[in-house]
Design an enzyme around this catalytic site. Structure first.
Site, PDB file in Angstrom:
ATOM      1  N   LYS A   1      -7.086  -2.550   4.022  1.00 35.03           N
ATOM      2  CA  LYS A   1      -8.806  -1.853   3.970  1.00 35.03           C
ATOM      3  C   LYS A   1      -9.752  -0.699   4.516  1.00 35.03           C
ATOM      4  O   LYS A   1     -10.601   0.074   4.063  1.00 35.03           O
ATOM      5  CB  LYS A   1      -9.126  -3.052   3.472  1.00 35.03           C
ATOM      6  CG  LYS A   1     -10.841  -2.474   2.646  1.00 35.03           C
ATOM      7  CD  LYS A   1     -10.640  -2.789   1.362  1.00 35.03           C
ATOM      8  CE  LYS A   1     -11.702  -2.352   0.471  1.00 35.03           C
ATOM      9  NZ  LYS A   1     -11.878  -1.101  -0.356  1.00 35.03           N
TER      10      LYS A   1
ATOM     11  N   HIS B   1      -2.025  29.047  -9.995  1.00 40.04           N
ATOM     12  CA  HIS B   1      -1.597  29.677  -9.054  1.00 40.04           C
ATOM     13  C   HIS B   1      -0.355  28.279  -7.927  1.00 40.04           C
ATOM     14  O   HIS B   1      -0.269  28.982  -6.569  1.00 40.04           O
ATOM     15  CB  HIS B   1      -3.268  29.438  -7.978  1.00 40.04           C
ATOM     16  CG  HIS B   1      -3.406  30.239  -8.834  1.00 40.04           C
ATOM     17  ND1 HIS B   1      -3.833  31.977  -8.552  1.00 40.04           N
ATOM     18  CD2 HIS B   1      -4.834  29.849  -9.321  1.00 40.04           C
ATOM     19  CE1 HIS B   1      -4.767  32.488  -9.321  1.00 40.04           C
ATOM     20  NE2 HIS B   1      -5.770  31.492  -9.916  1.00 40.04           N
TER      21      HIS B   1
ATOM     22  N   TRP C   1      -2.604  -5.234  12.460  1.00 43.91           N
ATOM     23  CA  TRP C   1      -2.362  -3.935  11.184  1.00 43.91           C
ATOM     24  C   TRP C   1      -1.725  -3.173  12.601  1.00 43.91           C
ATOM     25  O   TRP C   1      -2.000  -2.582  13.270  1.00 43.91           O
ATOM     26  CB  TRP C   1      -3.049  -3.412  10.613  1.00 43.91           C
ATOM     27  CG  TRP C   1      -2.912  -1.906   9.950  1.00 43.91           C
ATOM     28  CD1 TRP C   1      -2.211  -1.917   8.357  1.00 43.91           C
ATOM     29  CD2 TRP C   1      -2.750  -0.728  10.303  1.00 43.91           C
ATOM     30  NE1 TRP C   1      -2.522  -1.173   8.418  1.00 43.91           N
ATOM     31  CE2 TRP C   1      -2.630  -0.017   9.265  1.00 43.91           C
ATOM     32  CE3 TRP C   1      -3.025  -0.050  11.567  1.00 43.91           C
ATOM     33  CZ2 TRP C   1      -2.209   1.308   9.461  1.00 43.91           C
ATOM     34  CZ3 TRP C   1      -2.896   1.650  11.472  1.00 43.91           C
ATOM     35  CH2 TRP C   1      -2.483   2.147  10.408  1.00 43.91           C
TER      36      TRP C   1
ATOM     37  N   LYS D   1      -5.645   7.559  -6.588  1.00 43.82           N
ATOM     38  CA  LYS D   1      -5.219   6.078  -6.654  1.00 43.82           C
ATOM     39  C   LYS D   1      -4.628   5.731  -7.156  1.00 43.82           C
ATOM     40  O   LYS D   1      -3.445   4.822  -6.528  1.00 43.82           O
ATOM     41  CB  LYS D   1      -5.792   5.650  -7.792  1.00 43.82           C
ATOM     42  CG  LYS D   1      -7.097   4.886  -7.876  1.00 43.82           C
ATOM     43  CD  LYS D   1      -7.897   4.348  -7.414  1.00 43.82           C
ATOM     44  CE  LYS D   1      -7.753   4.818  -5.366  1.00 43.82           C
ATOM     45  NZ  LYS D   1      -9.429   4.527  -4.847  1.00 43.82           N
TER      46      LYS D   1
ATOM     47  N   ASN E   1      -8.682  -7.319  18.396  1.00 41.41           N
ATOM     48  CA  ASN E   1      -8.877  -5.986  17.695  1.00 41.41           C
ATOM     49  C   ASN E   1      -9.051  -5.342  18.083  1.00 41.41           C
ATOM     50  O   ASN E   1     -10.110  -4.649  18.730  1.00 41.41           O
ATOM     51  CB  ASN E   1      -9.207  -6.665  16.248  1.00 41.41           C
ATOM     52  CG  ASN E   1     -10.559  -5.261  14.865  1.00 41.41           C
ATOM     53  OD1 ASN E   1      -9.229  -4.538  15.510  1.00 41.41           O
ATOM     54  ND2 ASN E   1     -11.208  -5.304  14.971  1.00 41.41           N
ATOM     55  N   GLY E   2      -8.400  -4.190  18.667  1.00 42.27           N
ATOM     56  CA  GLY E   2      -8.582  -2.774  19.091  1.00 42.27           C
ATOM     57  C   GLY E   2      -7.313  -2.419  20.534  1.00 42.27           C
ATOM     58  O   GLY E   2      -6.409  -2.806  19.959  1.00 42.27           O
TER      59      GLY E   2
ATOM     60  N   CYS F   1      -7.085  -5.053  12.052  1.00 45.63           N
ATOM     61  CA  CYS F   1      -7.022  -6.010  12.494  1.00 45.63           C
ATOM     62  C   CYS F   1      -8.121  -7.288  11.965  1.00 45.63           C
ATOM     63  O   CYS F   1      -8.954  -7.205  11.722  1.00 45.63           O
ATOM     64  CB  CYS F   1      -6.760  -7.109  13.366  1.00 45.63           C
ATOM     65  SG  CYS F   1      -4.976  -5.825  14.169  1.00 45.63           S
TER      66      CYS F   1
ATOM     67  N   GLU G   1      -1.707   5.882  -4.303  1.00 49.43           N
ATOM     68  CA  GLU G   1      -1.451   4.753  -3.611  1.00 49.43           C
ATOM     69  C   GLU G   1      -1.000   2.916  -3.280  1.00 49.43           C
ATOM     70  O   GLU G   1      -0.406   2.135  -2.949  1.00 49.43           O
ATOM     71  CB  GLU G   1      -2.657   4.458  -2.585  1.00 49.43           C
ATOM     72  CG  GLU G   1      -3.929   3.949  -3.283  1.00 49.43           C
ATOM     73  CD  GLU G   1      -5.601   4.532  -2.452  1.00 49.43           C
ATOM     74  OE1 GLU G   1      -5.418   3.682  -1.240  1.00 49.43           O
ATOM     75  OE2 GLU G   1      -6.201   5.090  -3.448  1.00 49.43           O
TER      76      GLU G   1
ATOM     77  N   ARG H   1      -7.614  -6.068   5.524  1.00 44.40           N
ATOM     78  CA  ARG H   1      -7.773  -5.404   7.079  1.00 44.40           C
ATOM     79  C   ARG H   1      -6.489  -4.744   8.254  1.00 44.40           C
ATOM     80  O   ARG H   1      -5.624  -4.936   8.732  1.00 44.40           O
ATOM     81  CB  ARG H   1      -8.650  -6.157   8.191  1.00 44.40           C
ATOM     82  CG  ARG H   1      -9.582  -6.454   7.850  1.00 44.40           C
ATOM     83  CD  ARG H   1     -10.161  -7.088   9.247  1.00 44.40           C
ATOM     84  NE  ARG H   1     -11.019  -6.771   9.748  1.00 44.40           N
ATOM     85  CZ  ARG H   1     -11.795  -5.489  10.243  1.00 44.40           C
ATOM     86  NH1 ARG H   1     -12.683  -5.657   9.265  1.00 44.40           N
ATOM     87  NH2 ARG H   1     -12.106  -5.091  11.105  1.00 44.40           N
TER      88      ARG H   1
ATOM     89  N   GLU I   1      -9.414  12.079  -6.984  1.00 48.96           N
ATOM     90  CA  GLU I   1      -9.573  10.548  -6.895  1.00 48.96           C
ATOM     91  C   GLU I   1      -8.393  10.169  -7.802  1.00 48.96           C
ATOM     92  O   GLU I   1      -7.608   9.095  -6.888  1.00 48.96           O
ATOM     93  CB  GLU I   1     -10.726  10.382  -7.144  1.00 48.96           C
ATOM     94  CG  GLU I   1     -10.696   8.517  -6.967  1.00 48.96           C
ATOM     95  CD  GLU I   1     -10.677   8.062  -5.584  1.00 48.96           C
ATOM     96  OE1 GLU I   1     -10.307   8.524  -5.298  1.00 48.96           O
ATOM     97  OE2 GLU I   1     -10.789   6.729  -6.274  1.00 48.96           O
TER      98      GLU I   1
HETATM   99  C1  F6R Z   1      -8.141   5.132  -1.108  1.00 40.76           C
HETATM  100  C2  F6R Z   1      -9.272   3.948  -0.540  1.00 40.76           C
HETATM  101  C3  F6R Z   1      -9.765   5.038   0.961  1.00 40.76           C
HETATM  102  C4  F6R Z   1     -11.082   4.544   2.036  1.00 40.76           C
HETATM  103  C5  F6R Z   1     -11.156   5.026   2.700  1.00 40.76           C
HETATM  104  C6  F6R Z   1     -12.298   5.660   3.336  1.00 40.76           C
HETATM  105  O1  F6R Z   1      -8.178   3.806  -2.815  1.00 40.76           O
HETATM  106  O2  F6R Z   1      -9.709   2.677  -0.365  1.00 40.76           O
HETATM  107  O3  F6R Z   1      -9.357   5.925   1.200  1.00 40.76           O
HETATM  108  O4  F6R Z   1     -11.770   5.182   0.809  1.00 40.76           O
HETATM  109  O5  F6R Z   1     -10.413   4.686   3.619  1.00 40.76           O
HETATM  110  O6  F6R Z   1     -12.801   3.822   3.331  1.00 40.76           O
HETATM  111  P1  F6R Z   1     -14.178   3.997   3.909  1.00 40.76           P
HETATM  112  O7  F6R Z   1     -15.009   4.499   2.543  1.00 40.76           O
HETATM  113  O8  F6R Z   1     -14.166   2.495   4.264  1.00 40.76           O
HETATM  114  O9  F6R Z   1     -14.850   4.775   4.482  1.00 40.76           O
END
Ligand code: F6R
Length: 633
Positions: free
Chosen positions: A628, A529, A95, A510, A121-122, A24, A513, A49, A506
């Site tokens: 995030k 496979h 969140w 991307k 937040n918690g 949050c 998401e 967040r 990766e």
């Molecule tokens: C994907 C993405 C997430 C973060 C993951 C780890 O685009 O952003 O997969 O990489 O949640 O987050 P951090 O790097 O903040 O520990």
């Protein structure tokens, strides 16, 4: 007394064990200005967040709470026309974990008397027991949240002990288990915010006759560059011209003020449609910033103080274990290939969420590399805390200065990518790769596992990366066209080999998401496979096939896809004349040594996902269900 610390570095602070934390964003203000605009703009910056519901509490001839399911913009529309005058305010963007996202469960919550408001937040783990006690005393609850329970618990203590709010908070926090960052305001003390944290971040900005509070420093950037990072088990009494920090034993603590090295422009869109696009285009300068002052190709030198300070440990390391999640885990996978090649140290790459719950063998001499953009990811934090207890040295590779992982590490290196606001990680990833490349080179050199010639060649190669990224970004429109062509695909396959295999993973992450298209990343040869069964004439198969020692092999894999009429999109090296004859669409990147290739080949995949997401109408900066900072396990 306040102590000013000039530059925040990887300092070791006391820190706590983190359980599952609610993600949050929280904001607060007390001072002479109008609080509402500061709080609402701060919430917009913290929306990364969480963005399930939003709320603010103000004191305007009594406590006023406005809250709403949805985003900050929904709340703003909801309260148009209200008298929002107040010189104190707290705000929250949620969140949801416990309790569905709706108006009732949105924060701030109000106490039974209607005098106190709190944001949180918690997760309060023993809230059920406390709720039962309060229900027995006749309390009623209007939400499903643990926050409302804690708030009424605090008010109950305040009333029964006839103490002030600060004392009641302290007593309550000693009873609860779990994690929290809380901000409270009280009608009876209309200039004061009481704040406390355990596990969830809290930053207090120090202004002239005013104070700002936030989950990170972005809400306060235009007002002050002086901030205090509050530690676990600390309680802050925040008034316009006074900041008192105490521990839960009621002893005063000297607040350390850190000077922020961050500009406002860094957290604004700067003319781009989305933060994600801005952040992709920032990469030439963020990678440059990461290398600056550390890499001197002409002098044949890399100087990373975090590595230097632990050089004996790296020199003698028997193993490196990398723990991370998501995109950061992919950076770790690239590092596995590079460190084993250049340093000849065995590397294991672990999902933090798995590592923390199994019983891993950690030997003396093992080094844990924790990679994290936010520095707040709960699984990574707990994984390193567990490893630390077993005697491992923790080295953090983190973007957010002063974050929990940075603070818990024994040493580390910042990626210097600046604030990353787009939920999908882009520039932080290339920052992580740049740091890991430098580390591998520096350690390889000290261990004598890399020749002088290769060391020097790779220094120049790394030095040239920002310029090469800039060059390939000039052709971004080509990816926009490719995205238009494939935007209706329901699935996609990403294939790569060697250093580019993690980039295929990766690329798939991307795309999933940002565009909600199902995608899988695979080692190109492994595709035979299983995943090859998915290939039809409508399946886009993205090959990360820049020139390297496996190039001919991946060409064969491409032929296997073409033979089954799959659609091939290939990321290839300028000058490659063979691949375009096999692929349906190609994007060229500048030539580079294969070790440096991931730093270039990931960028077109970021753009491809971005343009696909935009073409499909997805809110790419805030894709559904994501946040995030993943501070829940
Ligand atoms: C994907 C993405 C997430 C973060 C993951 C780890 O685009 O952003 O997969 O990489 O949640 O987050 P951090 O790097 O903040 O520990």
């Amino acid at each position: 007394m306040i102590v000013i610390r000039e530059k925040s570095a990887f300092l070791i602070y006391p820190n706590s064990f983190l359980n599952s934390l609610l993600m949050c964003g929280i904001v607060g203000y007390t001072g002479p200005r109008e609080a509402y605009p500061i709080v609402i703009n701060g919430l917009k910056r913290l929306e990364y967040r969480g963005y399930d519901s939003t709320g603010v509490a103000l004191l305007n001839g009594g406590l006023k709470v406005y809250k709403k399911k949805g985003r900050v913009a929904d709340l703003e529309n909801f309260i148009i026309g209200e008298n929002l005058h107040s010189n104190i305010g707290i705000g929250h963007t949620r969140w949801a974990t416990h309790g569905e996202p709706n108006d009732r469960n949105a924060h701030p919550h109000t106490s039974a008397s209607g005098k106190l408001a709190m944001i949180h937040n918690g997760i309060i783990e023993n809230y059920a027991q406390i709720k039962k006690e309060l229900l027995n005393k006749g309390y009623h609850f209007t939400s499903d949240t643990d926050t409302e329970v804690l708030l009424n618990f605090i008010e109950d203590i305040k009333n029964n002990n006839e103490c002030n709010l600060e004392e009641a908070v302290r007593v309550a926090l000693k009873r609860i288990t779990g994690a929290y960052c809380i901000l409270l305001i009280d009608e009876d003390t209309p200039d004061t915010i009481i704040a406390a944290r355990k596990g969830s971040p809290l930053v207090i900005g120090v202004g002239k006759g005013e104070h700002f509070l936030g989950s990170d420093a972005t809400p306060m950037l235009e007002y002050t560059k002086e901030v205090v990072y509050v530690n676990d088990y600390e309680l802050a009494i925040v008034k316009p011209d006074e900041l008192i920090l105490k521990n839960l034993g009621n002893e005063k603590i000297t607040p350390f003020v850190t000077k922020l090295d961050m500009e406002l422009a860094a957290i604004e869109k700067g003319g781009y449609d989305h933060f994600m696009l801005k952040e992709i285009f920032e990469q030439p300068s963020t990678i440059y910033d990461c290398l600056r002052g550390r890499l001197d190709a002409a002098a044949g030198q890399i100087k990373m103080s975090g590595v230097d300070n632990n050089i004996e440990a790296f020199k003698n390391a028997s193993r490196i274990i990398i723990v991370a999640c998501g995109t950061s885990w992919h950076a770790g996978l690239v590092a596995e290939y590079v460190i084993e090649e250049l340093c000849r140290i065995p590397v294991e790459v672990e999902y933090a969420s798995e590592f923390r719950y199994r019983n891993p063998i950690i030997n003396k001499g093992d080094i844990i590399l924790a990679i994290s953009q936010s520095g707040e990811t709960a699984d990574t934090l707990v994984a390193i805390e567990n490893a630390k207890k077993q005697g491992a040295i923790i080295f953090g590779i983190v973007n957010v200065v002063g974050s929990s992982i940075a603070r818990m590490s024994d040493g580390g290196a910042y990626t210097h990518a600046g604030p990353e606001i787009g939920v999908a990680s882009t520039k932080a990833f290339t920052g992580q790769l740049a740091v890991l490349m430098m580390m591998a080179l520096q350690i390889g050199k000290v261990r004598g596992t890399i020749t002088n010639k290769l060391f020097s060649q790779l220094l120049f190669e790394l030095d040239a990366v920002p310029e090469k990224v800039e060059a390939l970004l000039k052709n971004a429109d080509q990816l926009k066209m490719i995205a238009e062509k494939y935007k209706d695909a329901t699935d996609a396959l990403f294939l790569g080999r060697g250093y580019n295999f993690p980039i295929a993973l990766e690329g798939a992450l991307k795309l999933k998401e940002i565009s909600y298209i199902h995608a899988e990343g695979y080692p190109a040869a492994e595709m035979k496979h299983g995943p090859i069964a998915l290939v039809t004439e409508i399946l886009p198969v993205v090959f990360v096939a820049t020139k390297d020692s496996y190039h001919e092999k991946i060409i064969s894999n491409m032929q296997e896809i073409k033979a089954r009429r799959g659609k091939v999109i290939a990321i290839i090296t300028e000058g490659d004349e063979v691949t375009p004859t096999l692929a349906d669409d190609v994007f060229f990147v500048p030539p580079a040594h294969e070790i440096m290739a991931p730093l270039l080949s990931c960028v077109p995949l970021q753009l491809l996902s971005y343009y696909m997401g935009v073409a499909k109408g997805v809110d790419v900066d805030k894709p559904r269900n994501l946040a995030k900072s993943v501070t829940v396990e």
